[in-house]
Design an enzyme around this catalytic site. Structure first.
Site, PDB file in Angstrom:
ATOM      1  N   ARG A  53       8.728  -2.450  -2.521  1.00 33.05           N
ATOM      2  CA  ARG A  53       7.923  -1.956  -1.378  1.00 33.05           C
ATOM      3  C   ARG A  53       8.753  -1.934  -0.096  1.00 33.05           C
ATOM      4  O   ARG A  53       8.275  -2.293   0.987  1.00 33.05           O
ATOM      5  CB  ARG A  53       6.666  -2.805  -1.158  1.00 33.05           C
ATOM      6  CG  ARG A  53       5.804  -3.003  -2.370  1.00 33.05           C
ATOM      7  CD  ARG A  53       5.007  -1.775  -2.771  1.00 33.05           C
ATOM      8  NE  ARG A  53       4.063  -2.130  -3.809  1.00 33.05           N
ATOM      9  CZ  ARG A  53       4.331  -2.081  -5.123  1.00 33.05           C
ATOM     10  NH1 ARG A  53       5.522  -1.661  -5.551  1.00 33.05           N
ATOM     11  NH2 ARG A  53       3.399  -2.419  -6.000  1.00 33.05           N
ATOM     12  N   SER A  72      -3.409  -2.604  -0.296  1.00 31.49           N
ATOM     13  CA  SER A  72      -3.031  -4.022  -0.199  1.00 31.49           C
ATOM     14  C   SER A  72      -2.630  -4.323   1.234  1.00 31.49           C
ATOM     15  O   SER A  72      -1.753  -3.651   1.780  1.00 31.49           O
ATOM     16  CB  SER A  72      -1.829  -4.317  -1.094  1.00 31.49           C
ATOM     17  OG  SER A  72      -2.097  -3.888  -2.394  1.00 31.49           O
ATOM     18  N   GLU A  96       1.620  -5.593   4.882  1.00 35.09           N
ATOM     19  CA  GLU A  96       2.328  -4.418   4.349  1.00 35.09           C
ATOM     20  C   GLU A  96       2.265  -3.219   5.317  1.00 35.09           C
ATOM     21  O   GLU A  96       3.260  -2.538   5.510  1.00 35.09           O
ATOM     22  CB  GLU A  96       1.733  -4.044   2.981  1.00 35.09           C
ATOM     23  CG  GLU A  96       2.514  -2.952   2.302  1.00 35.09           C
ATOM     24  CD  GLU A  96       1.885  -2.528   0.979  1.00 35.09           C
ATOM     25  OE1 GLU A  96       2.080  -3.244  -0.010  1.00 35.09           O
ATOM     26  OE2 GLU A  96       1.222  -1.477   0.947  1.00 35.09           O
TER      27      GLU A  96
END
Ligand code: FAD
Ligand code: NAP
Length: 337
Positions: A165, A236, A332
């Site tokens: 990520r 998320s 995130e």
């Protein structure tokens, strides 16, 4: 000629649906517009922000400067042989629609990444991933405007420094490169990538095909994740933390049910959703925002929430997880401004 809107409403351009207004919004239709938008900001010494589908962003009520939005779409075939096809996709193209189109063509590689909201231009930024597959697995190169040298450049997979990520664009030099197109190599022979536990379970005993994997991913996601058009969210909210094996060993002793997966040598990936759930946050609601009742890793806007409410809630979740496990959660999404 670039189209610039002053005091532009961004409420519909962020998947949380937070009320937000940009000093200027630049609607970019081609590379020339992109250069004009950057020059406009530079000449006035205004900050600049790039936005795709707004599905990994937390937008405050006012964004000073120029928000750049690419409205390009579509793909073209650059190379094709018996084994694979190389496609070039415009940055503004909706990601999920691309996945649907290539699955219809019988090209495999990104079917596990179905139903991820947002645009193709944002996909390399956090090297989008789901169900055991990451963008980097089929990524070949991209074209971007380098705002430092003011030239268009081509960057290879190695140059993009993809990680879990993560990429050059997220943690290397955020904001420097404005991605205009992405080249992906897809396979003409279907090779199922179904090692991910939950996906393997759903497909167990079924005939494996490209369409079957795509359909399974779509239905699993629909069952578990909130649809941003109905309940605002950015997927998320925290990254899954990587901890050293010895840290994991002491966590297991204290919390035997902890969910974790082996990662690179010496490290273990903790399921952040489990940490938050086990700390008692699943379904919690504070003001207009809350923790999603089916997946504690997703924070949601129940309708009246703002970025400030969300930051407060995220801060409280983070502190409570830190207190309980000694683990630092990192958000995130990006926060603008
Ligand atoms: P934005 O949110 O608009 O922007 C994200 C970042 O990318 C910003 O920093 C922005 O500046 C930058 N950016 C955008 N476009 C460009 C460009 N052209 N050039 C340079 N920088 C750019 N993510 C996953 O990885 N896996 C998932 O499974 C997943 N599931 C999700 C499910 C839901 C319900 C939601 C709401 C989100 C999910 N996400 C997931 C997060 C998100 O969809 C992805 O990160 C997606 O790639 C963001 O795309 P976007 O166009 O909305 O980007
Ligand atoms: P899940 O299946 O309930 O699993 C929870 C977590 O455990 C995931 O984060 C996943 O890590 C990890 N995991 C599960 N099985 C694994 C395996 N076999 N190998 C390695 N790691 C494993 O997760 P979910 O919430 O339903 O999401 C399903 C997939 O979609 C996940 O890959 C998730 O990353 C992705 N997703 C991402 C977002 C986002 O915004 N980033 C939002 C929704 C869903 P990984 O996250 O590393 O896969």
């Amino acid at each position: 000629m670039i189209s610039l809107r002053a005091d532009a409403d961004l409420t519909e351009y962020n998947s949380f649906g937070f009320p937000s207004c940009a000093e200027y919004l630049a609607d970019v239709e081609c590379e020339e517009d992109l250069v004009d938008a950057v020059s406009f900001a530079k000449a006035r010494q205004l900050p600049r922000w790039i936005i795709g589908g707004g599905s990994n962003l937390v937008l405050d009520t006012y964004i000073p400067g120029v928000v750049i939005k690419q409205n390009t779409s579509g793909y073209s075939v650059l190379e094709s042989d018996d084994a694979s096809v190389l496609i070039q996709v415009a940055a503004g193209q909706n990601w999920h629609e691309l996945v649907e189109q290539v699955v219809d063509q019988g090209w495999s590689g990104i079917e596990n990444l179905a139903l991820i909201p947002g645009t193709v231009g944002a996909a390399p930024v956090q090297n989008i991933g789901a169900y055991g597959v990451e963008l980097k697995d089929c990524f070949e190169s991209l074209r971007a405007f380098d705002t430092e040298t003011e030239t268009f450049v081509s960057l290879s997979r190695e140059q993009c420094s993809f990680g879990y990520r993560d990429s050059l664009f997220k943690s290397g030099c955020p904001g420097r490169y404005l991605i205009v197109s992405v080249n992906l190599r897809l396979h003409k022979q279907f090779a199922a990538q179904v090692g991910y536990g939950a996906l393997a379970d759903v497909l167990s005993g079924k005939a494996l095909s490209l369409r079957a994997v795509f359909d399974a991913v779509v239905s699993m996601r629909k069952a578990k994740l909130p649809d941003p058009s109905k309940l605002g969210n950015a997927g998320s909210f925290f990254e899954n933390p990587l901890v050293r094996e010895e840290v994991y060993a002491s966590l297991v002793e204290a919390h035997p049910g902890i969910v974790a997966f082996p990662d690179r040598e010496g490290y273990v990936k903790l399921a952040a959703g489990w940490l938050i759930d086990n700390a008692g946050w699943k379904g919690a609601r504070e003001g207009g925002v809350g923790v999603y009742e089916k997946q504690a890793l997703v924070l949601v806007n129940h309708g009246e929430g703002t970025a400030a409410d969300l930051k407060r809630l995220a801060g409280r979740v983070k502190s409570s997880v830190h207190e309980m496990y000694g683990v630092e959660l990192v958000p995130e999404p990006r926060f603008y401004p």
